[in-house]
Design a protein around this motif. Structure first.
Motif, PDB file in Angstrom:
ATOM      1  N   GLY A  18      18.084 -24.173  -6.975  1.00 36.30           N
ATOM      2  CA  GLY A  18      17.998 -23.649  -5.612  1.00 36.30           C
ATOM      3  C   GLY A  18      18.221 -24.722  -4.569  1.00 36.30           C
ATOM      4  O   GLY A  18      18.940 -24.514  -3.581  1.00 36.30           O
ATOM      5  N   ALA A  19      17.626 -25.897  -4.783  1.00 30.03           N
ATOM      6  CA  ALA A  19      17.806 -26.995  -3.834  1.00 30.03           C
ATOM      7  C   ALA A  19      19.242 -27.503  -3.840  1.00 30.03           C
ATOM      8  O   ALA A  19      19.819 -27.804  -2.784  1.00 30.03           O
ATOM      9  N   THR A  20      19.842 -27.593  -5.019  1.00 26.11           N
ATOM     10  CA  THR A  20      21.208 -28.105  -5.126  1.00 26.11           C
ATOM     11  C   THR A  20      22.205 -27.187  -4.433  1.00 26.11           C
ATOM     12  O   THR A  20      23.109 -27.646  -3.728  1.00 26.11           O
ATOM     13  N   ILE A  21      22.057 -25.888  -4.639  1.00 25.81           N
ATOM     14  CA  ILE A  21      22.971 -24.936  -4.002  1.00 25.81           C
ATOM     15  C   ILE A  21      22.848 -25.011  -2.480  1.00 25.81           C
ATOM     16  O   ILE A  21      23.846 -24.968  -1.754  1.00 25.81           O
ATOM     17  N   ALA A  22      21.616 -25.137  -1.992  1.00 28.73           N
ATOM     18  CA  ALA A  22      21.419 -25.247  -0.543  1.00 28.73           C
ATOM     19  C   ALA A  22      22.020 -26.539   0.004  1.00 28.73           C
ATOM     20  O   ALA A  22      22.583 -26.558   1.102  1.00 28.73           O
ATOM     21  N   LEU A  23      21.913 -27.627  -0.756  1.00 32.65           N
ATOM     22  CA  LEU A  23      22.516 -28.886  -0.323  1.00 32.65           C
ATOM     23  C   LEU A  23      24.038 -28.800  -0.326  1.00 32.65           C
ATOM     24  O   LEU A  23      24.702 -29.398   0.521  1.00 32.65           O
ATOM     25  N   ARG A  24      24.567 -28.065  -1.280  1.00 27.74           N
ATOM     26  CA  ARG A  24      26.033 -27.925  -1.365  1.00 27.74           C
ATOM     27  C   ARG A  24      26.555 -27.012  -0.266  1.00 27.74           C
ATOM     28  O   ARG A  24      27.635 -27.235   0.286  1.00 27.74           O
ATOM     29  N   PHE A  25      25.802 -25.966   0.066  1.00 27.23           N
ATOM     30  CA  PHE A  25      26.210 -25.016   1.106  1.00 27.23           C
ATOM     31  C   PHE A  25      25.053 -24.869   2.102  1.00 27.23           C
ATOM     32  O   PHE A  25      24.338 -23.859   2.089  1.00 27.23           O
ATOM     33  N   PRO A  26      24.832 -25.859   2.960  1.00 25.37           N
ATOM     34  CA  PRO A  26      23.611 -25.902   3.781  1.00 25.37           C
ATOM     35  C   PRO A  26      23.498 -24.800   4.821  1.00 25.37           C
ATOM     36  O   PRO A  26      22.411 -24.538   5.306  1.00 25.37           O
ATOM     37  N   ARG A  27      24.583 -24.146   5.167  1.00 27.80           N
ATOM     38  CA  ARG A  27      24.519 -23.101   6.192  1.00 27.80           C
ATOM     39  C   ARG A  27      24.903 -21.736   5.616  1.00 27.80           C
ATOM     40  O   ARG A  27      25.455 -20.890   6.309  1.00 27.80           O
ATOM     41  N   GLY A  28      24.580 -21.533   4.351  1.00 28.40           N
ATOM     42  CA  GLY A  28      24.960 -20.282   3.702  1.00 28.40           C
ATOM     43  C   GLY A  28      24.182 -19.075   4.177  1.00 28.40           C
ATOM     44  O   GLY A  28      24.691 -17.956   4.167  1.00 28.40           O
ATOM     45  N   GLY A  29      22.928 -19.282   4.577  1.00 28.09           N
ATOM     46  CA  GLY A  29      22.132 -18.176   5.081  1.00 28.09           C
ATOM     47  C   GLY A  29      21.663 -17.232   3.992  1.00 28.09           C
ATOM     48  O   GLY A  29      21.728 -17.520   2.795  1.00 28.09           O
TER      49      GLY A  29
END
Length: 364
Positions: free
Chosen positions: A283-294
């Protein structure tokens, strides 16, 4: 007005600014502005040479992982170790504040996922129980007994949803971008979250090995309306290990298959508990990869991750039951695949030695 030569130092720096990494671009542009404000030719040349050297070192640091402070070339004192380059400082979030932001998303996700799983169980089993004329108390007991085996999956899923949601919000707020610019910034964010996930994993392991087998045994008796023989899913961890040892020493025709079934159940209990850590990291990695995904990113990633993880788990168990792969490989395959994807996303996000790779080096 004197026309600048295409090979003038300030023009060279401007060209280099256009090709700089995004996180360094503001700093390079500031160098250009400072250079244009210097009137003395000798000082201007000294500053320009230092700026060019700093830009080159910044570009190289992207690949070598070396922290470069361009101020040393420009006569500016070097920043502290935790300072960042070319952006605002990371907002100070205490561990308590960071973890408290996960509580509500985790609780909501856990409640919704568990309710959905129980609704699915009720749709399959309660009509049969009602047809037998069982009391409302027995129906309620069956639902309560079904909770532990649904929680074995919904707890790791809720961890993923909570972490991906909170880190996506941190990305929108600019916290992730600031953390990636700072030394150890990503570690300071992910470390406490992984610590909390480890605690949840330990509690999940206790539930899977002690509570779940007993409730499974009682649930089987309620559904059958008669005492039933205990199976691998109604045995505690110690009982499974003893049964596996006994099966290995048995000379019967089904001894090998029984030993595999017991070992699969043992490894599954460990793997599902460890999934709390793996999914938190995902979860943290995906958010770091796409920080403004919403919210769209959270929902989409959850669907892909949950489906892929469940398919890998079921496929691994089927392969192990057919004795095509070892039980350990079969049950840990889903976690291994997810970790490989995490590694790929981290590498693609930060590049070799990039800041996002800190997520995989928490202890460093």
């Amino acid at each position: 007005m004197r026309r600048r030569s295409p090979l003038s130092l300030d023009r060279i720096i401007e060209r280099m600014a256009a090709f700089s990494a995004p996180r360094h671009r503001d700093l390079v542009r500031a160098m250009v502005s400072e250079l244009q404000s210097i009137a003395d030719p000798a000082e201007r040349k000294r500053f320009a040479v230092g700026a060019i050297a700093a830009i080159v070192r910044l570009a190289l640091s992207r690949y070598s992982g070396t922290i470069v402070h361009p101020g040393r070339f420009l006569g500016i004192p070097e920043p502290e170790d935790n300072a960042n380059l070319g952006g605002p400082s990371m907002p100070k979030l205490s561990t308590q504040q960071l973890l408290s932001r996960h509580v509500t998303p985790f609780a909501v996700a856990f409640a919704l996922l568990t309710a959905l799983q129980l609704a699915n169980f009720a749709a399959r089993q309660l009509p049969q129980l009602s047809a037998r004329g069982v009391s409302a108390g027995t129906l309620l007991e069956a639902l309560l007994l079904a909770m532990p085996f649904t929680m074995a999956l919904t707890i790791p899923m809720a961890v993923f949803l909570a972490v991906s949601w909170v880190f996506t919000r941190l990305g929108v707020e600019g916290v992730l971008a600031a953390a990636q610019r700072e030394r150890h910034g990503v570690r300071r964010l992910i470390g406490p979250v992984l610590g909390a996930a480890a605690v949840i994993a330990a509690l999940t392991f206790v539930s899977n090995t002690q509570i779940l087998p007993r409730t499974n045994a009682r649930l089987a008796a309620v559904l059958a309306d008669t005492p039933v023989e205990r199976t691998d899913r109604s045995m505690t961890l110690g009982e499974l290990r003893e049964a596996a040892r006994n099966a290995l020493t048995d000379a019967g025709p089904d001894a090998a298959a029984l030993a595999v079934a017991y070992e699969v159940e043992i490894q599954k209990k460990f793997a599902l508990a460890a999934a709390c850590l793996v999914l938190a990291l995902a979860g943290a990695t995906i958010a770091l990869r796409f920080p403004r995904g919403g919210i769209g990113l959270v929902i989409g990633a959850s669907g892909v991750v949950f489906t892929g993880y469940y398919i890998s788990l079921v496929a691994g168990e089927a392969l192990a039951d057919q004795q095509l792969v070892a039980p350990f490989v079969a049950m840990w395959m889903a976690n291994a695949i997810l970790l490989a994807i995490i590694l790929l996303l981290s590498w693609r996000s930060g590049g070799p030695g990039g800041r996002s790779m800190e997520i995989l080096a928490i202890g460093g």
